[in-house]
Design a protein around this motif. Structure first.
Motif, PDB file in Angstrom:
ATOM      1  N   GLU A  76      -7.308   9.114   3.161  1.00 47.86           N
ATOM      2  CA  GLU A  76      -7.785   8.958   1.787  1.00 47.86           C
ATOM      3  C   GLU A  76      -6.736   8.321   0.888  1.00 47.86           C
ATOM      4  OE1 GLU A  76      -9.429  12.565   0.140  1.00 47.86           O
ATOM      5  OE2 GLU A  76     -11.042  12.617   1.621  1.00 47.86           O
ATOM      6  N   GLU A  77      -5.487   8.681   1.071  1.00 48.22           N
ATOM      7  CA  GLU A  77      -4.431   8.104   0.224  1.00 48.22           C
ATOM      8  C   GLU A  77      -4.212   6.623   0.517  1.00 48.22           C
ATOM      9  OE1 GLU A  77      -3.453   9.664  -2.424  1.00 48.22           O
ATOM     10  OE2 GLU A  77      -4.668  11.341  -1.724  1.00 48.22           O
ATOM     11  N   PHE A 109      -4.796   1.092  -1.237  1.00 49.00           N
ATOM     12  CA  PHE A 109      -5.579  -0.138  -1.212  1.00 49.00           C
ATOM     13  C   PHE A 109      -6.465  -0.305  -2.445  1.00 49.00           C
ATOM     14  CE2 PHE A 109      -9.061  -2.925   0.043  1.00 49.00           C
ATOM     15  CZ  PHE A 109      -8.334  -4.020   0.476  1.00 49.00           C
ATOM     16  N   ILE A 110      -7.460   0.561  -2.608  1.00 46.78           N
ATOM     17  CA  ILE A 110      -8.443   0.360  -3.681  1.00 46.78           C
ATOM     18  C   ILE A 110      -7.786   0.369  -5.056  1.00 46.78           C
ATOM     19  CG2 ILE A 110     -10.455   1.343  -4.845  1.00 46.78           C
ATOM     20  CD1 ILE A 110     -11.453   2.256  -2.073  1.00 46.78           C
ATOM     21  N   GLN A 111      -6.992   1.421  -5.351  1.00 49.31           N
ATOM     22  CA  GLN A 111      -6.421   1.529  -6.695  1.00 49.31           C
ATOM     23  C   GLN A 111      -5.531   0.331  -7.023  1.00 49.31           C
ATOM     24  OE1 GLN A 111      -6.928   4.416  -8.985  1.00 49.31           O
ATOM     25  NE2 GLN A 111      -6.327   2.739 -10.309  1.00 49.31           N
ATOM     26  N   ILE A 141       0.819  -1.210   0.000  1.00 52.51           N
ATOM     27  CA  ILE A 141       0.000   0.000   0.000  1.00 52.51           C
ATOM     28  C   ILE A 141       0.855   1.264   0.000  1.00 52.51           C
ATOM     29  CG2 ILE A 141      -2.044  -1.083   0.993  1.00 52.51           C
ATOM     30  CD1 ILE A 141      -1.288   0.187   3.674  1.00 52.51           C
ATOM     31  N   GLY A 142       2.140   1.133  -0.270  1.00 50.10           N
ATOM     32  CA  GLY A 142       2.987   2.304  -0.474  1.00 50.10           C
ATOM     33  C   GLY A 142       3.858   2.736   0.682  1.00 50.10           C
ATOM     34  N   PHE A 143       3.934   1.919   1.733  1.00 53.47           N
ATOM     35  CA  PHE A 143       4.790   2.248   2.864  1.00 53.47           C
ATOM     36  C   PHE A 143       6.099   1.481   2.760  1.00 53.47           C
ATOM     37  CE2 PHE A 143       0.699   3.428   4.707  1.00 53.47           C
ATOM     38  CZ  PHE A 143       1.019   4.647   5.280  1.00 53.47           C
ATOM     39  N   GLY A 144       7.017   2.031   2.017  1.00 55.73           N
ATOM     40  CA  GLY A 144       8.321   1.416   1.860  1.00 55.73           C
ATOM     41  C   GLY A 144       9.398   2.484   1.858  1.00 55.73           C
ATOM     42  N   MET A 199     -14.993   6.670  -8.095  1.00 53.98           N
ATOM     43  CA  MET A 199     -15.235   6.270  -6.704  1.00 53.98           C
ATOM     44  C   MET A 199     -14.750   7.352  -5.739  1.00 53.98           C
ATOM     45  SD  MET A 199     -14.090   2.277  -7.099  1.00 53.98           S
ATOM     46  CE  MET A 199     -14.169   1.875  -5.364  1.00 53.98           C
ATOM     47  N   PHE A 200     -13.564   7.909  -6.009  1.00 50.89           N
ATOM     48  CA  PHE A 200     -12.990   8.956  -5.168  1.00 50.89           C
ATOM     49  C   PHE A 200     -13.899  10.189  -5.165  1.00 50.89           C
ATOM     50  CE2 PHE A 200      -9.904  12.526  -4.614  1.00 50.89           C
ATOM     51  CZ  PHE A 200      -9.453  12.203  -3.350  1.00 50.89           C
TER      52      PHE A 200
END
Length: 157
Positions: A61-62, A68-70, A4-7, A90-91
Protein backbone atom coordinates in the motif's frame (compact mmCIF):
# COMPACT_ATOMS: atom_id res chain seq x y z
CA UNK A 1 13.55 3.67 -7.14
CA UNK A 2 14.28 6.94 -5.36
CA UNK A 3 11.22 8.57 -6.94
CA UNK A 4 9.02 6.19 -4.94
CA UNK A 5 10.94 6.55 -1.68
CA UNK A 6 13.63 3.89 -1.85
CA UNK A 7 16.76 5.85 -1.12
CA UNK A 8 19.50 5.88 1.51
CA UNK A 9 19.18 9.59 2.21
CA UNK A 10 17.39 10.14 5.55
CA UNK A 11 16.69 6.40 5.88
CA UNK A 12 17.94 6.24 9.49
CA UNK A 13 15.90 9.31 10.47
CA UNK A 14 12.85 7.77 8.83
CA UNK A 15 13.34 4.48 10.69
CA UNK A 16 13.82 6.29 14.03
CA UNK A 17 10.66 8.36 13.53
CA UNK A 18 8.60 5.31 12.61
CA UNK A 19 10.00 3.31 15.52
CA UNK A 20 8.94 6.00 18.00
CA UNK A 21 5.46 6.30 16.50
CA UNK A 22 5.11 2.52 16.20
CA UNK A 23 5.96 2.11 19.88
CA UNK A 24 3.21 4.57 20.78
CA UNK A 25 0.58 2.87 18.59
CA UNK A 26 1.50 -0.60 19.90
CA UNK A 27 1.21 0.66 23.50
CA UNK A 28 -2.21 2.17 22.71
CA UNK A 29 -3.35 -1.30 21.63
CA UNK A 30 -1.33 -3.27 24.20
CA UNK A 31 -2.20 -1.53 27.48
CA UNK A 32 -6.01 -2.00 27.38
CA UNK A 33 -5.57 -5.68 26.47
CA UNK A 34 -3.16 -6.27 29.32
CA UNK A 35 -5.34 -4.36 31.77
CA UNK A 36 -8.37 -6.45 30.85
CA UNK A 37 -6.43 -9.73 31.13
CA UNK A 38 -6.67 -10.75 27.49
CA UNK A 39 -4.50 -13.59 26.22
CA UNK A 40 -1.77 -12.98 23.62
CA UNK A 41 -1.73 -14.73 20.28
CA UNK A 42 0.98 -17.40 19.99
CA UNK A 43 4.46 -16.18 19.03
CA UNK A 44 4.31 -18.05 15.73
CA UNK A 45 0.95 -16.43 14.90
CA UNK A 46 2.23 -12.99 15.92
CA UNK A 47 5.31 -13.49 13.74
CA UNK A 48 3.40 -14.67 10.68
CA UNK A 49 0.83 -11.88 11.10
CA UNK A 50 3.60 -9.29 11.35
CA UNK A 51 5.16 -10.53 8.10
CA UNK A 52 1.74 -10.43 6.46
CA UNK A 53 1.00 -6.89 7.63
CA UNK A 54 4.50 -5.66 6.82
CA UNK A 55 4.98 -7.17 3.35
CA UNK A 56 1.51 -7.80 1.93
CA UNK A 57 -0.37 -4.85 3.43
CA UNK A 58 1.91 -1.99 4.50
CA UNK A 59 4.75 -2.24 1.98
CA UNK A 60 2.44 -2.76 -0.99
CA UNK A 61 0.00 0.00 0.00
CA UNK A 62 2.80 2.45 0.78
CA UNK A 63 4.59 1.83 -2.51
CA UNK A 64 1.35 2.20 -4.45
CA UNK A 65 -0.17 5.16 -2.60
CA UNK A 66 2.71 7.17 -1.16
CA UNK A 67 5.48 6.14 -3.51
CA UNK A 68 3.61 6.13 -6.78
CA UNK A 69 0.10 7.63 -6.79
CA UNK A 70 0.67 10.48 -4.33
CA UNK A 71 3.91 11.62 -5.97
CA UNK A 72 2.27 11.56 -9.41
CA UNK A 73 -0.83 13.40 -8.18
CA UNK A 74 1.44 16.15 -6.80
CA UNK A 75 2.77 16.56 -10.33
CA UNK A 76 -0.73 16.91 -11.79
CA UNK A 77 -2.43 18.98 -9.08
CA UNK A 78 -0.47 22.02 -8.01
CA UNK A 79 -2.32 22.56 -4.70
CA UNK A 80 -0.81 20.07 -2.21
CA UNK A 81 -3.88 20.04 0.05
CA UNK A 82 -6.13 19.09 -2.87
CA UNK A 83 -3.67 16.38 -3.97
CA UNK A 84 -3.53 14.93 -0.44
CA UNK A 85 -7.31 14.98 -0.02
CA UNK A 86 -7.87 13.35 -3.42
CA UNK A 87 -5.38 10.59 -2.66
CA UNK A 88 -6.84 10.17 0.84
CA UNK A 89 -10.23 9.57 -0.77
CA UNK A 90 -8.66 7.06 -3.17
CA UNK A 91 -6.89 5.28 -0.28
CA UNK A 92 -10.12 5.11 1.73
CA UNK A 93 -12.10 3.90 -1.29
CA UNK A 94 -9.56 1.20 -2.12
CA UNK A 95 -10.30 -0.46 1.24
CA UNK A 96 -14.05 -0.71 0.67
CA UNK A 97 -14.34 -3.75 -1.69
CA UNK A 98 -12.19 -6.05 0.46
CA UNK A 99 -13.82 -4.94 3.71
CA UNK A 100 -17.31 -5.33 2.18
CA UNK A 101 -16.46 -8.88 1.21
CA UNK A 102 -14.93 -9.69 4.58
CA UNK A 103 -18.02 -8.31 6.35
CA UNK A 104 -20.44 -9.98 3.88
CA UNK A 105 -22.26 -6.69 3.31
CA UNK A 106 -23.53 -4.84 0.29
CA UNK A 107 -22.07 -1.43 -0.51
CA UNK A 108 -24.66 0.77 1.20
CA UNK A 109 -24.87 -1.40 4.31
CA UNK A 110 -21.10 -1.39 4.60
CA UNK A 111 -20.87 2.40 4.16
CA UNK A 112 -23.60 3.09 6.73
CA UNK A 113 -22.15 0.63 9.28
CA UNK A 114 -18.51 1.64 8.80
CA UNK A 115 -18.59 5.36 8.12
CA UNK A 116 -16.35 6.15 11.11
CA UNK A 117 -13.82 3.50 10.07
CA UNK A 118 -13.68 5.00 6.59
CA UNK A 119 -13.06 8.47 8.04
CA UNK A 120 -10.19 7.02 10.09
CA UNK A 121 -8.77 5.35 6.97
CA UNK A 122 -8.97 8.71 5.19
CA UNK A 123 -7.06 10.27 8.11
CA UNK A 124 -4.45 7.52 8.23
CA UNK A 125 -3.53 8.35 4.64
CA UNK A 126 -2.79 11.93 5.69
CA UNK A 127 -0.53 10.67 8.49
CA UNK A 128 1.22 8.16 6.20
CA UNK A 129 1.67 10.89 3.62
CA UNK A 130 3.28 13.17 6.22
CA UNK A 131 5.65 10.36 7.27
CA UNK A 132 6.60 9.78 3.65
CA UNK A 133 7.07 13.47 2.86
CA UNK A 134 9.06 14.21 6.04
CA UNK A 135 12.15 12.36 4.75
CA UNK A 136 11.05 11.34 1.24
CA UNK A 137 11.31 7.74 2.35
CA UNK A 138 8.90 4.84 2.15
CA UNK A 139 10.41 3.39 5.35
CA UNK A 140 8.54 5.45 7.96
CA UNK A 141 5.01 5.01 6.63
CA UNK A 142 5.62 1.32 5.89
CA UNK A 143 6.97 0.51 9.35
CA UNK A 144 4.30 2.56 11.13
CA UNK A 145 1.51 1.15 8.94
CA UNK A 146 2.66 -2.43 9.60
CA UNK A 147 2.83 -1.98 13.36
CA UNK A 148 -0.47 -0.10 13.42
CA UNK A 149 -2.32 -2.92 11.61
CA UNK A 150 -0.47 -5.72 13.43
CA UNK A 151 -1.04 -4.30 16.91
CA UNK A 152 -4.80 -4.69 16.45
CA UNK A 153 -4.28 -8.47 16.52
CA UNK A 154 -1.95 -8.94 19.50
CA UNK A 155 -4.60 -10.73 21.52
CA UNK A 156 -6.82 -13.73 20.92
CA UNK A 157 -10.31 -12.60 19.95
Amino acid sequence: MESIGFGKRNLIKSIILSTILSTIIVLINLIPGLMSGRQFQSLSRLGSQFLYYFVIIALVEEIVFRGFIQTRIYGMIKKPVVAILLTSFMFMSMHIPFQMGAAHMDFFTYISNNFVTLIFTFGWHIIFNYLYAKYNSIAAPTIFHAFMDWSNYLFIR
